[in-house]
Design a protein around this motif. Structure first.
Motif, PDB file in Angstrom:
ATOM      1  N   HIS A 119       1.684   9.715   2.463  1.00 15.60           N
ATOM      2  CA  HIS A 119       2.568   9.242   1.017  1.00 15.60           C
ATOM      3  C   HIS A 119       2.351   9.873  -0.076  1.00 15.60           C
ATOM      4  O   HIS A 119       2.864   9.682  -1.096  1.00 15.60           O
ATOM      5  N   GLY A 127       0.658   4.487  -1.373  1.00 14.06           N
ATOM      6  CA  GLY A 127       0.344   3.757  -0.269  1.00 14.06           C
ATOM      7  C   GLY A 127      -1.202   4.398   0.445  1.00 14.06           C
ATOM      8  O   GLY A 127      -1.431   4.493   1.813  1.00 14.06           O
ATOM      9  N   ASP A 163       2.765   7.701  12.584  1.00 14.24           N
ATOM     10  CA  ASP A 163       2.419   6.321  11.938  1.00 14.24           C
ATOM     11  C   ASP A 163       3.598   5.544  11.830  1.00 14.24           C
ATOM     12  O   ASP A 163       4.831   6.119  11.881  1.00 14.24           O
ATOM     13  N   HIS A 165       4.746   4.223   9.302  1.00 16.77           N
ATOM     14  CA  HIS A 165       5.367   4.135   8.092  1.00 16.77           C
ATOM     15  C   HIS A 165       5.615   5.615   7.904  1.00 16.77           C
ATOM     16  O   HIS A 165       5.043   6.722   8.188  1.00 16.77           O
ATOM     17  N   GLN A 166       6.929   5.926   7.144  1.00 18.50           N
ATOM     18  CA  GLN A 166       7.638   7.283   7.009  1.00 18.50           C
ATOM     19  C   GLN A 166       6.652   7.987   6.251  1.00 18.50           C
ATOM     20  O   GLN A 166       6.224   7.591   4.996  1.00 18.50           O
ATOM     21  N   HIS A 186       9.263   5.978  12.772  1.00 17.33           N
ATOM     22  CA  HIS A 186       8.524   4.948  11.851  1.00 17.33           C
ATOM     23  C   HIS A 186       9.584   3.660  11.800  1.00 17.33           C
ATOM     24  O   HIS A 186      10.726   3.750  12.499  1.00 17.33           O
ATOM     25  N   ASN A 190      10.482  -0.754   7.139  1.00 11.73           N
ATOM     26  CA  ASN A 190       9.027  -0.879   6.853  1.00 11.73           C
ATOM     27  C   ASN A 190       8.556   0.055   5.520  1.00 11.73           C
ATOM     28  O   ASN A 190       9.420   0.849   5.003  1.00 11.73           O
ATOM     29  N   PHE A 191       7.545  -0.172   4.875  1.00 12.67           N
ATOM     30  CA  PHE A 191       7.227   0.753   3.640  1.00 12.67           C
ATOM     31  C   PHE A 191       7.153   2.250   4.145  1.00 12.67           C
ATOM     32  O   PHE A 191       6.743   2.534   5.387  1.00 12.67           O
ATOM     33  N   PRO A 192       7.402   3.030   3.362  1.00 13.66           N
ATOM     34  CA  PRO A 192       8.083   3.144   2.078  1.00 13.66           C
ATOM     35  C   PRO A 192       9.553   2.637   2.052  1.00 13.66           C
ATOM     36  O   PRO A 192      10.436   2.958   2.769  1.00 13.66           O
ATOM     37  N   LYS A 195      12.800   5.944   1.295  1.00 14.36           N
ATOM     38  CA  LYS A 195      12.279   7.103   2.073  1.00 14.36           C
ATOM     39  C   LYS A 195      12.624   8.366   1.697  1.00 14.36           C
ATOM     40  O   LYS A 195      13.953   8.403   0.986  1.00 14.36           O
ATOM     41  N   GLU A 203      14.436   6.192  13.229  1.00  9.27           N
ATOM     42  CA  GLU A 203      13.987   4.788  12.578  1.00  9.27           C
ATOM     43  C   GLU A 203      14.162   3.811  13.584  1.00  9.27           C
ATOM     44  O   GLU A 203      15.025   3.846  14.567  1.00  9.27           O
ATOM     45  N   ASP A 240      -1.160   1.830  13.732  1.00  7.53           N
ATOM     46  CA  ASP A 240      -0.243   0.726  13.270  1.00  7.53           C
ATOM     47  C   ASP A 240       0.850   0.381  13.934  1.00  7.53           C
ATOM     48  O   ASP A 240       1.606  -0.761  13.660  1.00  7.53           O
TER      49      ASP A 240
END
Length: 331
Positions: A119, A127, A163, A165-166, A186, A190-192, A195, A203, A240
């Protein structure tokens, strides 16, 4: 197999902070007990010169001197401290040492017991990521490879980011760079929440489980094959996506995540590509479940490292001249 750590730099986080600082030392302790073939080394800090391959001098100085604005500290998610600044450098350094290991020996696997700080942008963190270890490693390996080999084209690096998250910072850093291919699977919601476009983004819906995930991964690796020929793979093996993760929102089982790791490592092995992996996120309701995912990743990696070592031994044997060998030659 070699792995690098910096878990003795512990951030003074406020009570109730959701970053699982304790898991890094716990992972090293479990690996020492359960996977003694992993040879662990304390990570050296990344230098200013190495960090400036990706990050702006002003940002590096702000992290070093403690002059990050309150807004930037909130975006990172950590209050500034000397331990935070040192840990950030060593988290990058661990990935640099792992990358030098596999590139120097011409193949194999090596790891960072933390890392995967995807991130972080060139001029800011986010992040729980201060500096972007994969981005710095890619740039440093390209620079060192160019010094060793007389060729104009840069080393081609594939970043396989699994992960949940992107990897928005990584995607922005390498936007428009044909020498680095960024692949991210990702959670779509979800976060972020804002993107950045990777070279290939996949996705996934909330609740995505083993079969759908592994099918999506297979298609993504096929697409990577069609579009890019890497010479080095950087693999972010986040824990995660596990069904027990507080922040993940996907439903992968232990078996599903092990199959994910095996597929990526087999993909790299079949092409004889050196591979560096880092652990990325993992925020289990039960921290033992996160640790188990990560220990399983190391067990899988060890099996592939044995293949590399077997290949090296076979090549050495093939290179040995055959014929009569006198054990006690006449004077």
């Amino acid at each position: 197999m070699h792995a690098f750590y910096a878990d003795h730099f512990v951030l003074p986080l406020p009570s109730g902070h959701r970053f699982p600082m304790a898991k890094y030392a716990q992972l090293r302790e479990r690996l020492a007990r359960e996977c003694p073939e992993v040879e662990m080394h304390e990570a050296l800090p990344a230098s200013d010169g190495e960090l400036t391959l990706v990050h702006t001098p002003a940002y590096i100085d702000a992290v070093a001197s403690g002059t990050l604005s309150p807004a930037l500290q909130r975006e990172i998610g950590f209050p500034w401290s000397t331990a935070m600044a040192e840990r950030a450098r060593r988290s990058v350094g661990a990935t640099l040492q792992a990358a030098r290991r596999v590139m120097g020996q011409g193949g194999g696997l090596a790891a960072n017991l933390a890392g995967g700080t995807h991130h972080a942008y060139a001029d800011k963190g986010g992040g729980f990521c201060v500096f972007n270890d994969f981005a710095v490693a890619a740039r440093l390996m390209q620079a060192e490879h160019a010094r060793r080999h007389d060729r104009r084209e840069p080393l081609r690096v594939a970043i396989v980011d699994l992960d949940v998250h992107q990897g928005n910072g990584t995607a922005r850093i390498f936007a428009g760079d044909a020498s680095v291919f960024t692949l991210s699977l990702h959670g779509a919601k979800n976060f972020p929440f804002r993107k950045e476009p990777s070279d290939l983004d996949v996705e996934l819906p909330d609740g995505c489980a083993d079969d759908d995930y592994l099918h999506a991964l297979e298609l993504a690796l096929d697409e990577l094959d069609r579009r890019f020929e890497p010479e080095l793979v950087l693999y972010l093996a986040g824990a995660d996506p596990h069904e027990g993760d507080r922040l993940g929102r996907l439903k992968l089982s232990f078996d599903g995540l092990e199959a994910r790791d095996r597929r990526v490592m087999d993909w790299a092995w079949s092409r004889r590509l050196p591979l560096v992996f880092a652990m990325g996120g993992g925020y289990g309701h039960d921290m033992e479940s996160t640790l188990q995912v990560q220990v399983n990743t190391y067990r899988t990696a060890l099996a592939f490292e044995r293949r590399w070592q077997g290949q090296a031994l076979a090549a050495e044997a093939a290179a040995t001249p055959q014929g009569t060998h006198w054990h006690n030659p006449a004077p």
